[in-house]
Design a protein around this motif. Sequence first.
Motif, PDB file in Angstrom:
ATOM      1  N   TYR A   1      -9.340  13.352  -0.426  1.00 34.72           N
ATOM      2  CA  TYR A   1      -8.192  12.897  -0.796  1.00 34.72           C
ATOM      3  C   TYR A   1      -7.609  11.130  -1.569  1.00 34.72           C
ATOM      4  CZ  TYR A   1      -2.768  13.384  -1.616  1.00 34.72           C
ATOM      5  OH  TYR A   1      -1.571  12.979  -1.613  1.00 34.72           O
ATOM      6  N   THR A   2      -8.647  11.362  -3.104  1.00 33.87           N
ATOM      7  CA  THR A   2      -8.663   9.776  -3.002  1.00 33.87           C
ATOM      8  C   THR A   2      -8.568   9.919  -4.734  1.00 33.87           C
ATOM      9  OG1 THR A   2     -10.001   8.079  -2.717  1.00 33.87           O
ATOM     10  CG2 THR A   2     -11.295   9.649  -3.690  1.00 33.87           C
ATOM     11  N   TYR A   3      -8.586   8.587  -6.151  1.00 34.09           N
ATOM     12  CA  TYR A   3      -8.866   8.593  -7.018  1.00 34.09           C
ATOM     13  C   TYR A   3     -10.230   9.010  -6.824  1.00 34.09           C
ATOM     14  CZ  TYR A   3      -4.451   6.140  -7.893  1.00 34.09           C
ATOM     15  OH  TYR A   3      -3.340   5.648  -7.889  1.00 34.09           O
TER      16      TYR A   3
ATOM     17  N   LEU B   1       2.886  11.699 -14.120  1.00 32.22           N
ATOM     18  CA  LEU B   1       1.399  11.601 -12.952  1.00 32.22           C
ATOM     19  C   LEU B   1       2.283  10.813 -11.826  1.00 32.22           C
ATOM     20  CD1 LEU B   1      -0.822  10.554 -16.277  1.00 32.22           C
ATOM     21  CD2 LEU B   1      -0.797  12.388 -15.010  1.00 32.22           C
ATOM     22  N   PRO B   2       2.891  11.007 -10.950  1.00 29.17           N
ATOM     23  CA  PRO B   2       3.338  10.421  -9.909  1.00 29.17           C
ATOM     24  C   PRO B   2       2.313   9.951  -9.335  1.00 29.17           C
ATOM     25  CG  PRO B   2       3.021  13.010  -9.075  1.00 29.17           C
ATOM     26  CD  PRO B   2       2.199  12.790 -10.627  1.00 29.17           C
TER      27      PRO B   2
ATOM     28  N   GLU C   1     -12.356  -4.127  -2.829  1.00 25.57           N
ATOM     29  CA  GLU C   1     -12.144  -3.112  -2.602  1.00 25.57           C
ATOM     30  C   GLU C   1     -10.927  -3.472  -1.638  1.00 25.57           C
ATOM     31  OE1 GLU C   1      -9.309  -1.350  -3.613  1.00 25.57           O
ATOM     32  OE2 GLU C   1     -10.155  -0.904  -4.768  1.00 25.57           O
ATOM     33  N   LYS C   2      -9.854  -4.052  -0.925  1.00 25.97           N
ATOM     34  CA  LYS C   2      -9.443  -4.607   0.324  1.00 25.97           C
ATOM     35  C   LYS C   2      -8.194  -3.338   0.320  1.00 25.97           C
ATOM     36  CE  LYS C   2     -11.368  -8.405   0.174  1.00 25.97           C
ATOM     37  NZ  LYS C   2     -12.972  -8.630   0.500  1.00 25.97           N
ATOM     38  N   ARG C   3      -7.694  -2.710  -1.060  1.00 26.19           N
ATOM     39  CA  ARG C   3      -6.796  -1.449  -0.573  1.00 26.19           C
ATOM     40  C   ARG C   3      -7.122  -0.476   0.652  1.00 26.19           C
ATOM     41  NH1 ARG C   3      -6.034   0.458  -6.108  1.00 26.19           N
ATOM     42  NH2 ARG C   3      -8.143   0.090  -6.065  1.00 26.19           N
ATOM     43  N   VAL C   4      -6.236   0.392   1.119  1.00 23.56           N
ATOM     44  CA  VAL C   4      -6.789   1.423   2.487  1.00 23.56           C
ATOM     45  C   VAL C   4      -5.846   1.764   2.000  1.00 23.56           C
ATOM     46  CG1 VAL C   4      -4.861   0.511   3.676  1.00 23.56           C
ATOM     47  CG2 VAL C   4      -7.256   1.770   5.096  1.00 23.56           C
ATOM     48  N   GLY C   5      -6.661   3.594   2.571  1.00 20.55           N
ATOM     49  CA  GLY C   5      -6.093   4.809   2.156  1.00 20.55           C
ATOM     50  C   GLY C   5      -4.543   4.927   2.252  1.00 20.55           C
ATOM     51  N   MET C   6      -4.471   4.073   3.170  1.00 21.16           N
ATOM     52  CA  MET C   6      -3.111   4.404   4.127  1.00 21.16           C
ATOM     53  C   MET C   6      -2.270   3.740   5.482  1.00 21.16           C
ATOM     54  SD  MET C   6      -0.395   7.270   4.547  1.00 21.16           S
ATOM     55  CE  MET C   6      -1.402   8.213   3.947  1.00 21.16           C
ATOM     56  N   THR C   7      -1.530   3.211   5.147  1.00 20.74           N
ATOM     57  CA  THR C   7       0.039   1.978   5.950  1.00 20.74           C
ATOM     58  C   THR C   7      -0.185   2.909   7.364  1.00 20.74           C
ATOM     59  OG1 THR C   7       2.120   2.833   5.544  1.00 20.74           O
ATOM     60  CG2 THR C   7       0.920   1.674   3.597  1.00 20.74           C
ATOM     61  N   ALA C   8       0.597   1.717   8.113  1.00 17.77           N
ATOM     62  CA  ALA C   8       0.471   1.975  10.116  1.00 17.77           C
ATOM     63  C   ALA C   8       1.835   3.429   9.491  1.00 17.77           C
ATOM     64  CB  ALA C   8       0.697   0.884  10.277  1.00 17.77           C
ATOM     65  N   GLN C   9       2.788   2.898   9.411  1.00 17.83           N
ATOM     66  CA  GLN C   9       3.791   3.820   8.454  1.00 17.83           C
ATOM     67  C   GLN C   9       3.744   4.905   8.190  1.00 17.83           C
ATOM     68  OE1 GLN C   9       3.655   0.599   7.660  1.00 17.83           O
ATOM     69  NE2 GLN C   9       4.869  -0.516   8.930  1.00 17.83           N
ATOM     70  N   GLY C  10       2.715   5.088   7.555  1.00 16.16           N
ATOM     71  CA  GLY C  10       2.094   6.733   7.394  1.00 16.16           C
ATOM     72  C   GLY C  10       1.638   7.083   8.175  1.00 16.16           C
ATOM     73  N   VAL C  11       0.363   6.410   8.902  1.00 15.27           N
ATOM     74  CA  VAL C  11      -0.197   7.189   9.787  1.00 15.27           C
ATOM     75  C   VAL C  11       1.235   7.767  11.232  1.00 15.27           C
ATOM     76  CG1 VAL C  11      -1.542   6.615  11.716  1.00 15.27           C
ATOM     77  CG2 VAL C  11      -2.541   5.906   9.856  1.00 15.27           C
TER      78      VAL C  11
ATOM     79  N   THR D   1       0.613   4.962  -0.925  1.00 18.43           N
ATOM     80  CA  THR D   1       1.151   5.446   0.331  1.00 18.43           C
ATOM     81  C   THR D   1       2.450   5.874   0.361  1.00 18.43           C
ATOM     82  OG1 THR D   1      -0.176   4.071   1.697  1.00 18.43           O
ATOM     83  CG2 THR D   1       1.774   5.624   3.000  1.00 18.43           C
ATOM     84  N   ASN D   2       3.340   5.193  -0.690  1.00 13.17           N
ATOM     85  CA  ASN D   2       4.675   5.720  -1.183  1.00 13.17           C
ATOM     86  C   ASN D   2       4.525   6.971  -1.844  1.00 13.17           C
ATOM     87  OD1 ASN D   2       5.999   3.853   0.566  1.00 13.17           O
ATOM     88  ND2 ASN D   2       5.945   2.709  -1.755  1.00 13.17           N
ATOM     89  N   VAL D   3       3.105   7.307  -2.421  1.00  6.95           N
ATOM     90  CA  VAL D   3       3.423   8.811  -3.789  1.00  6.95           C
ATOM     91  C   VAL D   3       2.593   9.895  -3.034  1.00  6.95           C
ATOM     92  CG1 VAL D   3       4.042   7.470  -5.340  1.00  6.95           C
ATOM     93  CG2 VAL D   3       2.107   7.088  -4.976  1.00  6.95           C
ATOM     94  N   THR D   4       1.270   9.109  -1.903  1.00 12.01           N
ATOM     95  CA  THR D   4       0.245  10.020  -1.319  1.00 12.01           C
ATOM     96  C   THR D   4       0.641  10.807  -0.143  1.00 12.01           C
ATOM     97  OG1 THR D   4      -0.520   8.717  -0.363  1.00 12.01           O
ATOM     98  CG2 THR D   4      -1.705   8.732  -2.832  1.00 12.01           C
TER      99      THR D   4
END
Length: 372
Positions: free
Chosen positions: A92-94, A127-128, A14-24, A315-318
């Motif tokens: 906050y996750t799947y 289901l956004p 699993e290479k994804r991460v919960g938030m981008t730097a811009q989201g931070v 990140t766009n939707v969460t």
Amino acid sequence: MVSIGIPKEIKNNEKRVGMTAQGVSELIRLGATIYVEQDAGIGSGITNEEYIENGAIIKETAEEVWAADIVVKVKEPQPEEYGFFRPNLTIYTYFHLANEPKLAQALKENQVTAIGYETMVGPNGDLPLLTPMSTIAGRLAVETASHFLGNQYGGQGILIGGIPGVKNGKVVIIGGGTAGRNAVQTALGLGAHVTVLDIKMETLTEIEQLYGKEIVTLMSNPTNIAEAVKDADIVVGTVLIPGAKAPKLVTEEMVKSMKPGSVIVDVAVDQGGIFETEDRVTTHDDPVYIKHGVLHYAVANMPGAVARTSTIALTNVTLPYLMTILRDGLEESIKNDSTIQTGINTYKGHITNEAVATALDMTSTEILTLIH
């Protein structure tokens, strides 16, 4: 001041991460303190330095990150992370709890607030937070299945789109929702002969209006499914019932009737899958097993294969809902935002999503009765 932790995902590949730097940076603007586990974003092409430049504090251990008030992830917590659970922690996750009874029990026992992306329902019944990952999984499903049709994997050795003088292959897609429609788009783009099945006539009508006679649409019932899968080269399962276990729509007998070397891909495997012959969840390390001569691809985190695209899309939707929780507080957000309310899977030791509770044979408690 609310602290938010972004740990490194530890599920296989699993290479994804919960938030981008811009989201931070957006969250910090609202006054949050952000802890990011060292190298959490590397698999998505986000360096520690980028997080630091956007105001995050890099922590060396998962334990330090999990000490935050809110933990933002991608995949469900793994058993080795259950030790971080405690009262007043929000995750906050799947979650896909219908297929994770031990995780559900651990969340209940530790009185964790679990906000599940996959059960968050928008005002229009959409289901956004699932949509972008369903889009990616739908497109990947056909690409991946086409790959495994190669002889070197035990496949039939066919090119799904054919070539002049050689007929194209058949792709059957069960479910015409977001993942299904994206699978249709990819299959047609590759030049396949495509059949899609769904239980809603309006869904089939919309698909036919989009693609005309390029595609065969059928009502989803046992007879039509059995007939369609029998001569399919690829079968993609995309059926999802939010919070609940996926229904078993393709029986073992139907799978036995398929051609040796054909390929099944189940986008709904993280909710239990729609094929009776699925007896395990696979990983990107070892994604396929063969049963009755048919290749089964049963990876539960398909979008993890394209981590950068997936992380940005997620990140766009969460982010907007997380910003609402930061601004208004969790309890006010639950009261005032119906989408956040539907995302609450566990709260103060209770299962609060009815579909999840039914799947786990547990009792659900209406979330608003638990909020003062």
